[in-house]
Design a protein around this motif. Sequence first.
Motif, PDB file in Angstrom:
ATOM      1  N   PHE A  81       0.797  -1.368  -0.158  1.00 42.22           N
ATOM      2  CA  PHE A  81      -0.268   0.296   0.189  1.00 42.22           C
ATOM      3  C   PHE A  81       1.051   1.234   0.150  1.00 42.22           C
ATOM      4  N   LEU A  82       1.594   1.265   0.880  1.00 41.59           N
ATOM      5  CA  LEU A  82       2.836   2.281   1.133  1.00 41.59           C
ATOM      6  C   LEU A  82       3.157   2.628  -0.453  1.00 41.59           C
ATOM      7  N   ARG A  83       3.886   1.816  -1.092  1.00 35.19           N
ATOM      8  CA  ARG A  83       4.199   2.250  -2.482  1.00 35.19           C
ATOM      9  C   ARG A  83       3.563   2.698  -3.359  1.00 35.19           C
ATOM     10  N   SER A  84       2.326   2.050  -3.176  1.00 28.90           N
ATOM     11  CA  SER A  84       0.892   3.251  -4.233  1.00 28.90           C
ATOM     12  C   SER A  84       0.733   4.308  -3.601  1.00 28.90           C
ATOM     13  N   PRO A  85       0.598   4.407  -5.219  1.00 29.66           N
ATOM     14  CA  PRO A  85      -0.124   6.324  -5.478  1.00 29.66           C
ATOM     15  C   PRO A  85      -1.101   6.232  -3.791  1.00 29.66           C
ATOM     16  N   LEU A  86      -1.874   4.950  -3.558  1.00 25.26           N
ATOM     17  CA  LEU A  86      -3.447   5.482  -3.430  1.00 25.26           C
ATOM     18  C   LEU A  86      -2.432   5.627  -1.489  1.00 25.26           C
ATOM     19  N   ALA A  87      -1.868   5.546  -1.662  1.00 23.60           N
ATOM     20  CA  ALA A  87      -0.488   6.064  -0.297  1.00 23.60           C
ATOM     21  C   ALA A  87      -0.820   7.465  -0.399  1.00 23.60           C
ATOM     22  N   GLY A  88      -0.335   8.281  -0.999  1.00 24.13           N
ATOM     23  CA  GLY A  88      -0.019   9.852  -1.371  1.00 24.13           C
ATOM     24  C   GLY A  88      -1.788  10.331  -1.265  1.00 24.13           C
ATOM     25  N   ILE A  89      -2.850   9.584  -2.104  1.00 28.33           N
ATOM     26  CA  ILE A  89      -3.925  10.119  -2.507  1.00 28.33           C
ATOM     27  C   ILE A  89      -4.898  10.086  -1.277  1.00 28.33           C
ATOM     28  N   ILE A 142      -8.776  12.560  -0.290  1.00 28.78           N
ATOM     29  CA  ILE A 142      -9.989  11.661   0.241  1.00 28.78           C
ATOM     30  C   ILE A 142     -10.759  12.170   1.109  1.00 28.78           C
ATOM     31  N   LEU A 143      -9.981  11.235   1.509  1.00 28.81           N
ATOM     32  CA  LEU A 143     -10.563  11.445   3.336  1.00 28.81           C
ATOM     33  C   LEU A 143     -11.298  13.208   3.005  1.00 28.81           C
ATOM     34  N   MET A 144     -10.706  14.534   3.227  1.00 26.66           N
ATOM     35  CA  MET A 144      -9.569  15.993   2.832  1.00 26.66           C
ATOM     36  C   MET A 144     -12.025  16.288   2.128  1.00 26.66           C
ATOM     37  N   SER A 145     -11.617  15.720   1.200  1.00 26.05           N
ATOM     38  CA  SER A 145     -12.886  16.029   0.046  1.00 26.05           C
ATOM     39  C   SER A 145     -14.047  15.385   0.554  1.00 26.05           C
ATOM     40  N   LEU A 146     -14.138  14.884   1.512  1.00 27.96           N
ATOM     41  CA  LEU A 146     -15.446  13.795   1.458  1.00 27.96           C
ATOM     42  C   LEU A 146     -15.850  13.469   3.072  1.00 27.96           C
ATOM     43  N   PHE A 147     -15.059  14.426   3.915  1.00 27.95           N
ATOM     44  CA  PHE A 147     -15.574  14.873   5.013  1.00 27.95           C
ATOM     45  C   PHE A 147     -15.499  15.887   5.536  1.00 27.95           C
ATOM     46  N   ASP A 181       1.442  16.399   0.964  1.00 29.50           N
ATOM     47  CA  ASP A 181       0.043  16.042   1.394  1.00 29.50           C
ATOM     48  C   ASP A 181       0.909  16.668   2.847  1.00 29.50           C
ATOM     49  N   VAL A 182       2.376  16.495   3.844  1.00 26.97           N
ATOM     50  CA  VAL A 182       1.951  17.031   4.504  1.00 26.97           C
ATOM     51  C   VAL A 182       2.222  18.521   4.626  1.00 26.97           C
ATOM     52  N   VAL A 183       3.152  19.433   3.912  1.00 25.90           N
ATOM     53  CA  VAL A 183       3.170  20.683   3.872  1.00 25.90           C
ATOM     54  C   VAL A 183       1.318  21.399   3.349  1.00 25.90           C
ATOM     55  N   PHE A 184       0.581  20.693   2.531  1.00 26.06           N
ATOM     56  CA  PHE A 184      -0.385  21.756   2.243  1.00 26.06           C
ATOM     57  C   PHE A 184      -1.398  21.278   3.716  1.00 26.06           C
ATOM     58  N   PHE A 185      -1.647  20.017   3.975  1.00 24.62           N
ATOM     59  CA  PHE A 185      -2.602  20.072   5.121  1.00 24.62           C
ATOM     60  C   PHE A 185      -1.363  20.261   6.426  1.00 24.62           C
ATOM     61  N   GLY A 186      -0.322  20.587   7.059  1.00 28.38           N
ATOM     62  CA  GLY A 186       0.673  21.144   7.755  1.00 28.38           C
ATOM     63  C   GLY A 186       0.050  22.234   7.874  1.00 28.38           C
ATOM     64  N   LEU A 211      -3.059  11.708   8.893  1.00 31.42           N
ATOM     65  CA  LEU A 211      -2.784  10.365   7.869  1.00 31.42           C
ATOM     66  C   LEU A 211      -1.761  10.578   7.167  1.00 31.42           C
ATOM     67  N   SER A 212      -1.885  11.907   6.927  1.00 30.58           N
ATOM     68  CA  SER A 212      -0.190  12.013   5.544  1.00 30.58           C
ATOM     69  C   SER A 212       1.097  11.948   6.500  1.00 30.58           C
ATOM     70  N   LEU A 213       0.918  12.192   8.273  1.00 30.48           N
ATOM     71  CA  LEU A 213       1.880  12.330   8.659  1.00 30.48           C
ATOM     72  C   LEU A 213       2.699  10.836   9.065  1.00 30.48           C
ATOM     73  N   LEU A 214       1.859  10.047   8.869  1.00 30.39           N
ATOM     74  CA  LEU A 214       1.446   8.282   8.676  1.00 30.39           C
ATOM     75  C   LEU A 214       1.963   7.450   8.290  1.00 30.39           C
TER      76      LEU A 214
END
Length: 258
Positions: free
Chosen positions: A5-13, A17-22, A60-65, A38-41
């Motif tokens: 999973f961590l090697r998949s782009p889904l980890a970065g996306i 997804i969480l942000m846009s839906l919730f 991810d980390v910079v934007f959400f941070g 989640l980004s930091l994890l």
Amino acid sequence: MVDAFLRSPLAGIAPWILMSLFSGPGRFEEAVAGAFGLSLLFFLAARSKHHSIKLLEVFDVVFFGVLVIVGLVANDGTLSWLELWAGELSNIALALFAIVSIAIRVPFTLQYAKEQTPQEYWDSPIFIRVNYMITSVWAGAFTFNALAGLYGDAVLHSSDNFWTGWILQLGATIFAISFTEWYPDYAPNKALQAAGEPTDPPLPVTKLFDWVPTFVTAVGVAGLVTDATPASVGIALIVVGIAGTVGMRRVSAQSIAS
């Protein structure tokens, strides 16, 4: 499984997804904190596995941070604005990130794909084309989500609208996930087949959409449970979804038999 999973782009996306839906009225701080966490994890987990640093992970980390910091210091007016538009802002930001990565000829999925593919294939035209296509689909999905959310907020004045806030965006996201899984298997075999070289048959296009009947059924159930749709519409969606599931199974069986 975690390593894959961590090697998949889904980890970065996933944080996007969480942000846009919730995100929504009264949920900005929770949504952005969850996305940042989640980004930091995932960033730290990837480092523990000695994976290379990806541009998307850093973004991810910079934007959400930054959004977390803004949420801590913003006044009530700014928070109200963010609660309304944070979902669209996030979708637009990721769509632009994907588009820019294509423009500079480093589609963001390429860094992930290289960790799953032997180095001798990295300069292959089909390998590069696959990543351009997948990145383009994600750019399109998040652009669509931004437009759907914008319509719900600006036209319908309902950020939690069942269709524009949830179903349409979720459908576009699931399609992009399905394409990410389907296209790398489909494209190489299709290219070899077109060149007349021996290869396995490419995955059928129906495989790309095999999630749709289940999704339609789930939408019908959700519409009934939440009273977001008339009972007749919810029941019709469930019936169509079940019929589609049966049809997809028959098509898959015929494909295997042939």
